[in-house]
Design an enzyme around this catalytic site. Structure first.
Site, PDB file in Angstrom:
ATOM      1  N   LYS A  13      42.617  24.847  45.270  1.00 26.83           N
ATOM      2  CA  LYS A  13      43.624  25.677  45.018  1.00 26.83           C
ATOM      3  C   LYS A  13      44.511  25.754  46.149  1.00 26.83           C
ATOM      4  O   LYS A  13      45.735  25.591  46.125  1.00 26.83           O
ATOM      5  CB  LYS A  13      43.369  27.047  44.471  1.00 26.83           C
ATOM      6  CG  LYS A  13      42.242  27.029  43.056  1.00 26.83           C
ATOM      7  CD  LYS A  13      42.099  28.432  42.712  1.00 26.83           C
ATOM      8  CE  LYS A  13      41.348  29.281  43.738  1.00 26.83           C
ATOM      9  NZ  LYS A  13      40.192  29.036  43.925  1.00 26.83           N
ATOM     10  N   ARG A  88      41.499  37.048  39.370  1.00 24.96           N
ATOM     11  CA  ARG A  88      40.066  36.651  39.339  1.00 24.96           C
ATOM     12  C   ARG A  88      39.249  37.014  38.432  1.00 24.96           C
ATOM     13  O   ARG A  88      38.105  36.919  38.429  1.00 24.96           O
ATOM     14  CB  ARG A  88      39.812  37.123  40.724  1.00 24.96           C
ATOM     15  CG  ARG A  88      40.132  35.811  41.996  1.00 24.96           C
ATOM     16  CD  ARG A  88      38.689  35.040  42.438  1.00 24.96           C
ATOM     17  NE  ARG A  88      38.330  34.735  43.664  1.00 24.96           N
ATOM     18  CZ  ARG A  88      39.154  34.196  44.640  1.00 24.96           C
ATOM     19  NH1 ARG A  88      40.475  34.427  44.754  1.00 24.96           N
ATOM     20  NH2 ARG A  88      38.594  33.950  45.564  1.00 24.96           N
ATOM     21  N   ARG A 127      34.419  23.085  55.383  1.00 23.05           N
ATOM     22  CA  ARG A 127      35.716  23.688  55.583  1.00 23.05           C
ATOM     23  C   ARG A 127      35.982  24.707  56.911  1.00 23.05           C
ATOM     24  O   ARG A 127      34.835  25.088  57.340  1.00 23.05           O
ATOM     25  CB  ARG A 127      36.147  24.318  54.485  1.00 23.05           C
ATOM     26  CG  ARG A 127      37.518  24.856  54.367  1.00 23.05           C
ATOM     27  CD  ARG A 127      38.197  25.106  52.987  1.00 23.05           C
ATOM     28  NE  ARG A 127      37.893  26.387  52.524  1.00 23.05           N
ATOM     29  CZ  ARG A 127      38.225  26.906  51.456  1.00 23.05           C
ATOM     30  NH1 ARG A 127      38.978  25.946  50.415  1.00 23.05           N
ATOM     31  NH2 ARG A 127      38.050  27.950  50.860  1.00 23.05           N
ATOM     32  N   ARG A 162      35.159  30.524  58.312  1.00 26.37           N
ATOM     33  CA  ARG A 162      35.278  31.675  57.779  1.00 26.37           C
ATOM     34  C   ARG A 162      34.037  32.653  57.778  1.00 26.37           C
ATOM     35  O   ARG A 162      32.933  31.911  57.462  1.00 26.37           O
ATOM     36  CB  ARG A 162      36.124  31.747  56.422  1.00 26.37           C
ATOM     37  CG  ARG A 162      37.556  31.518  56.558  1.00 26.37           C
ATOM     38  CD  ARG A 162      38.152  31.311  55.450  1.00 26.37           C
ATOM     39  NE  ARG A 162      37.649  31.693  54.173  1.00 26.37           N
ATOM     40  CZ  ARG A 162      38.262  31.621  52.905  1.00 26.37           C
ATOM     41  NH1 ARG A 162      39.435  30.495  52.996  1.00 26.37           N
ATOM     42  NH2 ARG A 162      37.839  32.094  51.996  1.00 26.37           N
ATOM     43  N   ARG A 173      29.549  33.496  46.190  1.00 24.48           N
ATOM     44  CA  ARG A 173      31.060  33.453  45.678  1.00 24.48           C
ATOM     45  C   ARG A 173      30.928  32.618  44.436  1.00 24.48           C
ATOM     46  O   ARG A 173      31.758  32.775  43.266  1.00 24.48           O
ATOM     47  CB  ARG A 173      31.918  32.825  46.827  1.00 24.48           C
ATOM     48  CG  ARG A 173      32.151  33.756  47.899  1.00 24.48           C
ATOM     49  CD  ARG A 173      32.952  33.203  48.861  1.00 24.48           C
ATOM     50  NE  ARG A 173      34.359  32.593  48.825  1.00 24.48           N
ATOM     51  CZ  ARG A 173      34.679  31.477  49.592  1.00 24.48           C
ATOM     52  NH1 ARG A 173      34.110  31.122  50.635  1.00 24.48           N
ATOM     53  NH2 ARG A 173      35.977  31.329  49.263  1.00 24.48           N
TER      54      ARG A 173
HETATM   55  P1  AMP Z   1      39.976  33.125  48.530  1.00 23.65           P
HETATM   56  O1  AMP Z   1      40.555  32.674  49.980  1.00 23.65           O
HETATM   57  O2  AMP Z   1      40.863  33.165  47.442  1.00 23.65           O
HETATM   58  O3  AMP Z   1      38.599  32.289  48.384  1.00 23.65           O
HETATM   59  O4  AMP Z   1      39.497  34.569  48.787  1.00 23.65           O
HETATM   60  C1  AMP Z   1      38.766  35.126  49.938  1.00 23.65           C
HETATM   61  C2  AMP Z   1      38.193  36.494  49.423  1.00 23.65           C
HETATM   62  O5  AMP Z   1      39.155  37.493  49.195  1.00 23.65           O
HETATM   63  C3  AMP Z   1      37.444  36.305  48.038  1.00 23.65           C
HETATM   64  O6  AMP Z   1      36.224  35.884  48.205  1.00 23.65           O
HETATM   65  C4  AMP Z   1      37.341  37.693  47.884  1.00 23.65           C
HETATM   66  O7  AMP Z   1      36.596  38.638  48.393  1.00 23.65           O
HETATM   67  C5  AMP Z   1      38.679  38.326  48.165  1.00 23.65           C
HETATM   68  N1  AMP Z   1      39.969  38.031  46.836  1.00 23.65           N
HETATM   69  C6  AMP Z   1      40.872  37.132  47.048  1.00 23.65           C
HETATM   70  N2  AMP Z   1      41.529  37.286  45.989  1.00 23.65           N
HETATM   71  C7  AMP Z   1      40.909  38.241  45.013  1.00 23.65           C
HETATM   72  C8  AMP Z   1      41.373  38.580  43.685  1.00 23.65           C
HETATM   73  N3  AMP Z   1      42.336  38.316  42.999  1.00 23.65           N
HETATM   74  N4  AMP Z   1      40.357  39.765  43.325  1.00 23.65           N
HETATM   75  C9  AMP Z   1      39.438  40.270  44.053  1.00 23.65           C
HETATM   76  N5  AMP Z   1      39.104  39.669  45.132  1.00 23.65           N
HETATM   77  C10 AMP Z   1      39.958  38.703  45.794  1.00 23.65           C
END
Ligand code: AMP
Length: 215
Positions: A13, A88, A127, A162, A173
């Site tokens: 994404k 999400r 990654r 990360r 996740r």
């Molecule tokens: P991402 O980089 O999009 O994978 O986001 C990293 C982490 O941020 C996720 O594993 C969640 O802990 C948190 N996060 C990001 N976007 C959301 C969302 N829309 N709702 C809830 N948690 C989020």
């Protein structure tokens, strides 16, 4: 363009959003990037979000909606936006629909990026991300390695794995994606907004999305 990118962690994404944003200047809004910056700055939001993020759990809907209500009203969103990692959960999607209604904004569509699970697992464990919160460039130790000494090719900061990309956090996740986020596919299908893309190459996915956007 005004689109939502849906897909499991590691579906690409972020990369697709960056490429799309270069097409017409629509702004990429990544809730993950916003939260990671808040954690790095040690802000109140960051302190609240960190414990969820480190485990690979979702941050509570109320916190996310507070961020997004403010973000979507900022001036740079007027020419279009690409939502990356938001919504999400079903409650987030419902609140987003109300918010966009109030703002009189219509989405073009929701692009669901479909990638096989083994490809996702491989991508996530290989990654690496630039540690500079302003940059957050994404690398892959196999296909797109950082510069010598593990430095970012854009800003020179160290490139790191990360905290939420350890094997344990990744499995969590993906499980949370299946439970909480995958139901959004049905939600957007029922609203007639869903478009599916088999997404093995980000560049090809971007081209397909562009074609769908053409009038
Ligand atoms: P991402 O980089 O999009 O994978 O986001 C990293 C982490 O941020 C996720 O594993 C969640 O802990 C948190 N996060 C990001 N976007 C959301 C969302 N829309 N709702 C809830 N948690 C989020």
């Amino acid at each position: 363009m005004r689109i939502i990118l849906l897909g499991a962690p590691g579906a690409g994404k972020g990369t697709v959003a960056k490429l799309l944003s270069a097409v017409d200047g629509s702004v990429q809004i990544s809730t993950g990037d916003i939260l990671r910056s808040a954690v790095n700055q040690g802000s109140d939001l960051g302190k609240k979000a960190k414990k969820y993020m480190d485990q690979g759990d979702l941050v509570p809907d109320s916190l996310i909606m507070e961020i997004m209500e403010v973000r979507l009203k900022e001036d740079d969103c007027r020419n279009g936006f690409i939502l990356d990692g938001f919504p999400r959960t079903i409650p987030q999607a419902e609140e987003l629909a109300n918010l966009l209604d109030k703002m009189d904004i219509k989405l073009d569509f929701v692009a669901n990026l479909e990638v096989p699970r083994d490809v996702i697992l491989d991508r996530l464990t290989t990654r690496r991300t630039c540690s500079n919160p302003e940059c957050q460039e994404i690398f892959n130790i196999k296909s797109n390695p950082p510069a010598a000494g593990g430095k970012c090719t854009k800003c020179g900061s160290p490139v790191v794995q990360r905290d939420d990309e350890t094997e344990e956090a990744i499995i969590n996740r993906l499980e949370i994606y299946n439970q909480k986020t995958a139901p959004l596919i049905g939600f957007y299908e029922r609203s007639g907004l869903l478009e599916n893309f088999i997404s093995l190459s980000s560049q090809e996915t971007v081209e397909e999305i562009e074609r769908k956007l053409e009038p």
